[in-house]
Motif scaffolding. Sequence first.
Motif, PDB file in Angstrom:
ATOM      1  N   GLY A 112       1.231   1.347  -9.378  1.00  0.00           N
ATOM      2  CA  GLY A 112       0.872   1.126 -10.774  1.00  0.00           C
ATOM      3  C   GLY A 112      -0.256   0.142 -10.951  1.00  0.00           C
ATOM      4  N   GLU A 113       0.065  -1.082 -11.285  1.00  0.00           N
ATOM      5  CA  GLU A 113      -0.948  -2.071 -11.652  1.00  0.00           C
ATOM      6  C   GLU A 113      -1.234  -3.109 -10.583  1.00  0.00           C
ATOM      7  N   GLY A 114      -0.621  -3.013  -9.435  1.00  0.00           N
ATOM      8  CA  GLY A 114      -0.828  -4.022  -8.409  1.00  0.00           C
ATOM      9  C   GLY A 114       0.346  -4.972  -8.362  1.00  0.00           C
ATOM     10  N   ASP A 115       0.342  -5.835  -7.351  1.00  0.00           N
ATOM     11  CA  ASP A 115       1.484  -6.726  -7.187  1.00  0.00           C
ATOM     12  C   ASP A 115       1.259  -8.090  -7.836  1.00  0.00           C
ATOM     13  N   ALA A 116       2.287  -8.913  -7.816  1.00  0.00           N
ATOM     14  CA  ALA A 116       2.240 -10.235  -8.446  1.00  0.00           C
ATOM     15  C   ALA A 116       1.234 -11.166  -7.778  1.00  0.00           C
ATOM     16  N   SER A 117       0.857 -10.887  -6.543  1.00  0.00           N
ATOM     17  CA  SER A 117      -0.113 -11.721  -5.827  1.00  0.00           C
ATOM     18  C   SER A 117      -1.555 -11.379  -6.172  1.00  0.00           C
ATOM     19  N   GLY A 118      -1.745 -10.418  -7.050  1.00  0.00           N
ATOM     20  CA  GLY A 118      -3.095 -10.036  -7.439  1.00  0.00           C
ATOM     21  C   GLY A 118      -3.726  -8.976  -6.549  1.00  0.00           C
ATOM     22  N   ASN A 119      -2.925  -8.329  -5.730  1.00  0.00           N
ATOM     23  CA  ASN A 119      -3.440  -7.247  -4.892  1.00  0.00           C
ATOM     24  C   ASN A 119      -3.452  -5.943  -5.679  1.00  0.00           C
ATOM     25  N   PRO A 120      -4.446  -5.094  -5.451  1.00  0.00           N
ATOM     26  CA  PRO A 120      -4.519  -3.821  -6.174  1.00  0.00           C
ATOM     27  C   PRO A 120      -3.397  -2.880  -5.756  1.00  0.00           C
ATOM     28  N   PRO A 121      -3.158  -1.826  -6.523  1.00  0.00           N
ATOM     29  CA  PRO A 121      -2.161  -0.830  -6.123  1.00  0.00           C
ATOM     30  C   PRO A 121      -2.443  -0.317  -4.709  1.00  0.00           C
ATOM     31  N   PHE A 122      -1.388  -0.001  -4.014  1.00  0.00           N
ATOM     32  CA  PHE A 122      -1.436   0.371  -2.606  1.00  0.00           C
ATOM     33  C   PHE A 122      -2.474   1.436  -2.282  1.00  0.00           C
ATOM     34  N   GLN A 123      -2.579   2.455  -3.097  1.00  0.00           N
ATOM     35  CA  GLN A 123      -3.370   3.633  -2.760  1.00  0.00           C
ATOM     36  C   GLN A 123      -4.884   3.463  -2.923  1.00  0.00           C
ATOM     37  N   LEU A 124      -5.329   2.407  -3.581  1.00  0.00           N
ATOM     38  CA  LEU A 124      -6.763   2.248  -3.800  1.00  0.00           C
ATOM     39  C   LEU A 124      -7.484   1.945  -2.493  1.00  0.00           C
ATOM     40  N   ASP A 125      -8.649   2.556  -2.336  1.00  0.00           N
ATOM     41  CA  ASP A 125      -9.493   2.457  -1.137  1.00  0.00           C
ATOM     42  C   ASP A 125      -8.840   3.047   0.112  1.00  0.00           C
ATOM     43  N   ARG A 126      -7.905   3.969  -0.067  1.00  0.00           N
ATOM     44  CA  ARG A 126      -7.277   4.632   1.078  1.00  0.00           C
ATOM     45  C   ARG A 126      -7.675   6.098   1.170  1.00  0.00           C
ATOM     46  N   CYS A 127      -8.460   6.586   0.200  1.00  0.00           N
ATOM     47  CA  CYS A 127      -8.997   7.946   0.276  1.00  0.00           C
ATOM     48  C   CYS A 127     -10.256   8.021  -0.590  1.00  0.00           C
ATOM     49  N   HIS A 128     -11.025   9.071  -0.387  1.00  0.00           N
ATOM     50  CA  HIS A 128     -12.292   9.246  -1.081  1.00  0.00           C
ATOM     51  C   HIS A 128     -12.120   9.231  -2.609  1.00  0.00           C
ATOM     52  N   ALA A 129     -11.124   9.926  -3.111  1.00  0.00           N
ATOM     53  CA  ALA A 129     -10.937  10.026  -4.567  1.00  0.00           C
ATOM     54  C   ALA A 129     -10.584   8.686  -5.194  1.00  0.00           C
ATOM     55  N   LEU A 130      -9.934   7.817  -4.435  1.00  0.00           N
ATOM     56  CA  LEU A 130      -9.491   6.535  -4.994  1.00  0.00           C
ATOM     57  C   LEU A 130     -10.306   5.353  -4.474  1.00  0.00           C
ATOM     58  N   ARG A 131     -11.606   5.607  -4.262  1.00  0.00           N
ATOM     59  CA  ARG A 131     -12.539   4.522  -3.917  1.00  0.00           C
ATOM     60  C   ARG A 131     -12.642   3.589  -5.113  1.00  0.00           C
ATOM     61  N   ARG A 132     -12.608   2.311  -4.852  1.00  0.00           N
ATOM     62  CA  ARG A 132     -12.658   1.349  -5.962  1.00  0.00           C
ATOM     63  C   ARG A 132     -13.995   1.361  -6.685  1.00  0.00           C
ATOM     64  N   ASP A 133     -15.041   1.932  -6.079  1.00  0.00           N
ATOM     65  CA  ASP A 133     -16.321   2.045  -6.778  1.00  0.00           C
ATOM     66  C   ASP A 133     -16.508   3.451  -7.375  1.00  0.00           C
ATOM     67  N   GLY A 134     -15.444   4.258  -7.403  1.00  0.00           N
ATOM     68  CA  GLY A 134     -15.548   5.641  -7.864  1.00  0.00           C
ATOM     69  C   GLY A 134     -15.075   5.859  -9.287  1.00  0.00           C
ATOM     70  N   ALA A 135     -15.366   7.050  -9.779  1.00  0.00           N
ATOM     71  CA  ALA A 135     -15.057   7.424 -11.160  1.00  0.00           C
ATOM     72  C   ALA A 135     -13.554   7.501 -11.427  1.00  0.00           C
ATOM     73  N   THR A 136     -12.776   7.920 -10.450  1.00  0.00           N
ATOM     74  CA  THR A 136     -11.325   8.028 -10.664  1.00  0.00           C
ATOM     75  C   THR A 136     -10.707   6.659 -10.907  1.00  0.00           C
ATOM     76  N   VAL A 137     -11.096   5.687 -10.098  1.00  0.00           N
ATOM     77  CA  VAL A 137     -10.568   4.331 -10.289  1.00  0.00           C
ATOM     78  C   VAL A 137     -11.087   3.752 -11.602  1.00  0.00           C
ATOM     79  N   ALA A 138     -12.335   4.015 -11.942  1.00  0.00           N
ATOM     80  CA  ALA A 138     -12.885   3.531 -13.219  1.00  0.00           C
ATOM     81  C   ALA A 138     -12.077   4.064 -14.400  1.00  0.00           C
TER      82      ALA A 138
END
Length: 191
Positions: free
Chosen positions: A147-173
């Motif tokens: 969902g929104e990431g953990d209490a330590s300020g880390n992003p959700p698990f799946q971000l930056d683990r595949c092409h579609a969920l690149r943090r600089d990509g349109a899907t993440v935006a």
Amino acid sequence: MPAVNPSVTRRPLHRRALDVQVFARDDGLFDVEASLTDTKSHDVPLAGVPRKAGEPIHEMRLHLTVDATLTITAATSETRWMPYPAACGEHGDAYARLVGLNLMKGFRQGVHERLAATRGCTHLTELCQVLPTAVIQALAGFVIDTGEGDASGNPPFQLDRCHALRRDGATVAKFYPRWHLDTPEAAATAS
């Protein structure tokens, strides 16, 4: 996958089917049942015995139990169909060596170190390779925060683990704007 040319006749030769199922247990653990089945569309002789078309050449299963951190707490294997019955099943309980490995941290390397080559069955060891993503998919949103990431300020698990969920990509935006990075350079430095 290349386009199928309708002017070329094709006939099936071999099929490999993989199946992974994950079950939640009432004690907080999870059972993973994975299988690999190979079949041929034609009769083949195996170890001097004919194997009929459609009968399995290989039918092998892995049974794992994992905890909420995805650490394996129990593991065993079963070979139901094999080409060399007097030899294929003789690896004993080699897959008990998976106990202690974590599906999210160095699992594939650990499998290689413990079971590569003659220390296990080639097919069961290959089957291990699909387990991390299959189990993660099963537990995503259930045990793993997507969902929104953990209490330590880390992003959700799946971000930056595949092409579609690149943090600089349109899907993440669009779906995770809080975690979007504007440039590929920013994404590289955030890793």
